[in-house]
Design a protein around this motif. Structure first.
Motif, mmCIF file in Angstrom:
data_model
loop_
_atom_site.group_PDB
_atom_site.id
_atom_site.type_symbol
_atom_site.label_atom_id
_atom_site.label_comp_id
_atom_site.label_asym_id
_atom_site.label_seq_id
_atom_site.Cartn_x
_atom_site.Cartn_y
_atom_site.Cartn_z
ATOM 1 N N TRP A 310 0.796 -1.224 0.000
ATOM 2 C CA TRP A 310 0.000 0.000 0.000
ATOM 3 C C TRP A 310 0.829 1.276 0.000
ATOM 4 N N TYR A 311 1.949 1.283 0.725
ATOM 5 C CA TYR A 311 2.721 2.519 0.825
ATOM 6 C C TYR A 311 3.370 2.883 -0.524
ATOM 7 N N PRO A 312 4.170 1.972 -1.117
ATOM 8 C CA PRO A 312 4.710 2.335 -2.438
ATOM 9 C C PRO A 312 3.627 2.516 -3.495
ATOM 10 N N ALA A 313 2.512 1.781 -3.356
ATOM 11 C CA ALA A 313 1.430 1.929 -4.342
ATOM 12 C C ALA A 313 0.862 3.345 -4.328
ATOM 13 N N THR A 314 0.714 3.924 -3.149
ATOM 14 C CA THR A 314 0.201 5.291 -3.042
ATOM 15 C C THR A 314 1.084 6.263 -3.815
ATOM 16 N N ILE A 315 2.389 6.014 -3.805
ATOM 17 C CA ILE A 315 3.337 6.894 -4.494
ATOM 18 C C ILE A 315 3.394 6.574 -5.982
ATOM 19 N N THR A 346 3.399 -6.722 -4.661
ATOM 20 C CA THR A 346 4.055 -5.461 -5.012
ATOM 21 C C THR A 346 4.716 -5.557 -6.375
ATOM 22 N N GLN A 347 5.400 -6.667 -6.619
ATOM 23 C CA GLN A 347 6.074 -6.841 -7.908
ATOM 24 C C GLN A 347 5.057 -6.924 -9.042
ATOM 25 N N ALA A 348 3.941 -7.576 -8.798
ATOM 26 C CA ALA A 348 2.913 -7.690 -9.835
ATOM 27 C C ALA A 348 2.309 -6.328 -10.166
ATOM 28 N N PRO A 351 5.931 -4.124 -12.004
ATOM 29 C CA PRO A 351 6.984 -5.010 -12.508
ATOM 30 C C PRO A 351 8.197 -4.273 -13.070
ATOM 31 N N ASP A 352 8.055 -2.970 -13.311
ATOM 32 C CA ASP A 352 9.178 -2.200 -13.836
ATOM 33 C C ASP A 352 9.979 -1.512 -12.733
ATOM 34 N N ARG A 353 9.684 -1.805 -11.467
ATOM 35 C CA ARG A 353 10.453 -1.282 -10.332
ATOM 36 C C ARG A 353 11.120 -2.457 -9.619
ATOM 37 N N HIS A 393 11.180 -14.286 -3.872
ATOM 38 C CA HIS A 393 10.011 -13.414 -4.005
ATOM 39 C C HIS A 393 10.427 -12.034 -4.495
ATOM 40 N N TRP A 394 11.388 -12.002 -5.421
ATOM 41 C CA TRP A 394 11.691 -10.848 -6.264
ATOM 42 C C TRP A 394 12.720 -9.863 -5.732
ATOM 43 N N SER A 395 13.276 -10.083 -4.566
ATOM 44 C CA SER A 395 14.318 -9.149 -4.135
ATOM 45 C C SER A 395 15.537 -9.282 -5.043
ATOM 46 N N THR A 396 16.131 -8.142 -5.363
ATOM 47 C CA THR A 396 17.306 -8.125 -6.250
ATOM 48 C C THR A 396 18.620 -8.153 -5.483
ATOM 49 N N GLY A 397 18.539 -8.243 -4.167
ATOM 50 C CA GLY A 397 19.745 -8.298 -3.345
ATOM 51 C C GLY A 397 19.376 -8.203 -1.880
ATOM 52 N N TRP A 398 20.398 -8.015 -1.049
ATOM 53 C CA TRP A 398 20.152 -8.047 0.396
ATOM 54 C C TRP A 398 21.286 -7.277 1.075
#
Length: 535
Positions: A310-315, A346-348, A351-353, A393-398
């Motif tokens: 919800w938080y990134p979606a709002t932005i 979130t990824q769905a 998908p471009d972030r 689940h889509w993380s590009t790193g850690w």
């Protein structure tokens, strides 16, 4: 200084090794402190290094194992088989199905980390940095730095503590930057053979910019300070880059929801998603663009999974704000209670972030006196399980939290002590590589930036085996990381698609162990395409 550096390098040459066999040549010097496993002791005289790991010829594999019983980057090699051999667990890997690309792994250059590293003899400081950043070390390439002070400082501060200085004429870096952050960032960049990517995160604006007039507690940024705070970001980037520490990215605010908690004990700033959206599109984004800094990767929300989606979606659902946002930054602190499905959601949606884990540490919820536990394997297992889950689940790193801390888990002005993969004993002039250090290395050493996650599954029922797999298209090599969290050893067969069939890596994984596999697939029998697997 040059002579001192030369002496340091000569001393290091006595025990720093590289090459495939470096783990055997430079093994762990173990020491027990009564936990279920050991630490590896490093000083100016000796330290273990895993060396440079490479895939062998096609049809062979390299395995690297660390375990509760004391293995640390134990290297073996073998050849593929035509069939699984008495396997208790079968893993299927199919690189026809590709997902996100790896960006990297690393930790944070906090004040506490720098103070702790600085307490060591100069030679030992170099050993520690090489352990993290050199090709024979963990090969960290993606790191974080607080913008100003954080809880892992010895005092709350900002870069402009002059009341009402909206023009930021008194803005300047501090002793903490010049002594405890910048020198180690520059050296890490020198040591890394990968592209070194540094991103900054703010904990709090200057107290006079906030509603409550304090670095901590509840309260957000005064709206009339939106533009001065944006200009503050620009000044930070430009001053760091002038000091030889170029930035790759920024996050907008460390854990923005903590600023809504009453009497929050350390540096914070409350942001609703709506206010942050408007600030980004009206102030921060344009300020970065005008300064020629739009090249920086801007990430939101830099908070735990409870802010997803919800938080990134709002932005990001606002086109004007989304124009400036490149990625979604996540912390691990609610992962045990909030499932990874929110990352998939979130990824769905976007998908471009990219998604990126930007902070994690263990020990924060432990009782006083147990924040640091020397030799605790369960914390290494916690790290490995979480990294595997996040990558799947889509993380590009850690990105880990403090690169190093003292034996109390600080320094920390708010007494928020935690554990770290490296613990420094300044009285003895040595440091200890915790099991967590090796857990991180099982990913950072084999998952090369640009490698793409591929399909991997555990076909035999197992509650104790977790796996993630990646393929590097640059050299057609693959890496598989397997965690056995069970109390019994497992015989694991990793099936790799070759032509129209499957070849297998059969590997024995001890109880409570992590094994990384690095390999080039065998040549297909009568087939030209060695990458298609059918299971």
């Amino acid at each position: 200084m040059a002579a001192s550096r030369a002496v340091v390098l000569l001393l290091l040459a006595a025990f720093c090794c590289s090459g495939l066999g470096a783990a055997e040549v430079s093994p762990c010097h173990p020491r027990s402190y009564g936990a279920d496993s050991v630490v590896c002791v490093c000083s100016s005289d000796y330290c273990d290094f895993p060396g440079v790991l490479q895939a062998g010829p096609a049809g062979t594999y390299t395995s690297v194992t660390s375990s509760r019983d004391g293995l640390r980057f134990h290297v073996e090699s073998g050849s593929f088989s035509q069939s699984p051999s008495n396997a208790s667990v079968v893993v299927h890997v199919d690189d026809r199905y590709e997902y996100q690309a790896i960006m990297g792994f690393g930790g944070a250059f906090t004040d506490a980390a720098g103070i702790t590293i600085d307490s060591l003899p100069e030679v030992t400081q170099e050993v520690l940095l090489r352990s993290y950043f050199s090709p024979e070390g963990l090969e960290y390439n993606l790191c974080r730095v607080p913008i100003g002070g954080s809880d892992f400082s010895t005092r709350p501060y900002s870069y402009d503590d002059v009341e009402g200085d909206v023009e930021l004429s008194h803005f300047n870096l501090t002793l903490e930057d010049y002594r405890y952050k910048l020198p180690y960032i520059r050296r890490a960049k020198e040591l890394s053979e990968k592209e070194f990517m540094l991103f900054g995160s703010p904990w709090s604006p200057p107290a006079w910019m906030k509603e409550n007039g304090h670095f901590n507690g509840s309260g957000g940024l005064l709206k009339e300070m939106w533009q001065p705070w944006s200009n503050y970001f620009v000044k930070f980037v430009k001053q760091y880059e002038a000091e030889g520490a170029p930035l790759w990215g920024l996050t907008t605010q460390n854990e923005p929801l903590t600023g809504f908690e009453e009497d929050y004990p350390w540096n914070t700033c409350a942001w609703t998603a709506e206010d942050q959206r408007d600030w980004i599109k009206q102030s921060l984004g344009p300020a970065l663009e005008e300064a020629g800094l739009r090249r920086l990767k801007l990430m939101v929300p830099d908070h735990s999974r409870n802010a997803l989606p919800w938080y990134p979606a709002t932005i990001l659902e606002d086109p004007a704000a989304a124009l400036y946002v490149d990625g979604i930054a996540i912390h691990w602190y609610r992962d045990d209670v909030i499932g990874a499905s929110v990352m998939d959601e979130t990824q769905a949606l976007f998908p471009d972030r990219f998604l990126l884990y930007t902070e994690a540490c263990d020990g924060s919820y432990a009782p006083p006196g147990e924040r640091v536990v020397l030799g605790d394997w369960s914390r290494a297992e916690h790290y490995a399980y979480n990294i595997i889950e996040d990558l799947n689940h889509w993380s590009t790193g850690w990105v880990d939290w403090n690169l190093a801390l003292d034996t109390e888990g600080g320094p920390n002005w708010a007494f928020n002590f935690v554990d770290s993969p490296v613990i420094v004993d300044k009285e003895k002039g040595e440091f200890y590589k915790q099991p967590m250090f090796y857990a991180l290395g099982h990913f950072s050493k084999v998952l090369v930036p640009g490698s793409r996650r591929v399909y991997a599954s555990v076909s035999s029922p197992s509650d104790t085996v977790s796996v993630t797999a990646f393929h590097n298209p640059a050299d057609n090599t693959s890496a598989v990381v397997i965690l056995n969290s069970g109390d019994a050893a497992e015989v694991v067969a990793v099936g790799v698609g070759v032509g129209g069939g499957t070849h297998f890596i059969n590997v024995d994984i001890p109880a409570k162990a992590i094994t990384s596999l690095l390999f080039a697939p065998p040549e297909a029998d009568g087939e030209s395409d060695t990458n298609n697997g059918v299971f």
